[in-house]
Scaffold this motif. Structure first.
Motif: not given
Length: 273
Positions: A166-172, A240-250, A252-259
């Protein structure tokens, strides 16, 4: 918003979540490429869909079959707008009792096969700068669940691949969705591998009382159309288990910004020095 006029390719489309997604996409007016191992079951799903369908059977772990399959699917439709990597197999056995070949089989099917298929279609989507890639992980791809060590390893791995992709292809211009179902009313438990690699042949009460596949399919498609990156399709304690381990959108945005800031180019440049 809908998938009307778009082409969706679903692996593991002969039953369960795959078949439900096919029907839901057909209702929205999508064209379908249906893949799996059982031609008669794929034909039955296609008949229920009543829309433009290409039945494209193959074994997902047959790596040699992937390139011609991608070429056929892409040519038939003039491109693939959504690839759903759904084919998979689960597990019901304790690690201490499980033969190593069971790990190899589950990781081949649930992790390496979707990676291999993606790697074949990715250059085409990247060149077109459009498309969606969806990966059916599991709540067991967020939380280590007993009697599923192989399954958890594969589903955690699939989520990691999808996140990096996702991070790699965000610029595509590509969109990558990781879907984490909880208990869905399918044959996943009956088909699960036991310690010696044989099929369990019996369901779990939690699966039998799980979410209706058609409800789950609509949930997934609505979330994809809303461009959600992590899609948790679960209820009660599993949610509830899934939500406890959910990755914050922020994050994802940070890693996409690296690309976007030239991370890949910098890494390539440093390697040449």
């Amino acid at each position: 918003m809908s998938f009307k006029g778009q082409t969706a390719w679903i692996t593991g489309a002969s039953s369960g979540i795959g078949a439900a997604l096919a029907k839901a996409l057909a209702e929205q007016g999508a064209r379908l490429v249906l893949s799996g191992r059982k031609i008669d079951a794929l034909e039955a799903v296609a008949a229920e869909c009543g829309s433009d369908c290409l039945i494209l059977p193959f074994e997902t772990t047959d790596i040699a079959a992937l390139a011609p399959a991608v070429e056929q699917a892409w040519t038939w439709s003039g491109g693939i707008d959504l690839l759903v990597n759904n084919a998979g197999i689960s597990q019901r056995s304790l690690a201490v009792e499980t033969a190593y070949p069971v790990y190899q089989r589950i990781i081949d099917v649930d992790l390496l096969a979707p990676i291999a298929l993606t790697q074949e279609i990715l250059p085409k989507m990247a060149a077109r700068k459009s498309g969606r890639l969806a990966y059916i992980s599991s709540i067991a791809g967020k939380v280590g669940v007993p009697m599923r060590t192989a399954y958890c390893a594969a589903k955690f791995g699939l989520a990691g691949y999808a996140d990096a992709l996702r991070a790699e292809t965000s610029v595509l211009g590509l969109k990558v969705h990781t879907i984490y179902p909880g208990s869905i009313r399918t044959d996943v438990s009956r088909n699960a591998l036991t310690a010696d690699g044989s099929a369990r042949g019996a369901s779990d009460s939690v699966i039998d009382n799980g979410i209706d596949p058609q409800v789950a399919a609509k949930w997934m498609l609505d979330a994809m159309l809303a461009d959600q990156r992590e899609i948790i399709v679960a209820e009660g304690g599993e949610a509830k288990m899934g939500e406890l381990r959910r990755t914050p959108d922020a994050l994802f945005d940070q890693v996409a910004a690296m690309m976007a800031s030239g991370y890949a180019e910098k890494m390539k440049s440093e390697a040449k020095q």
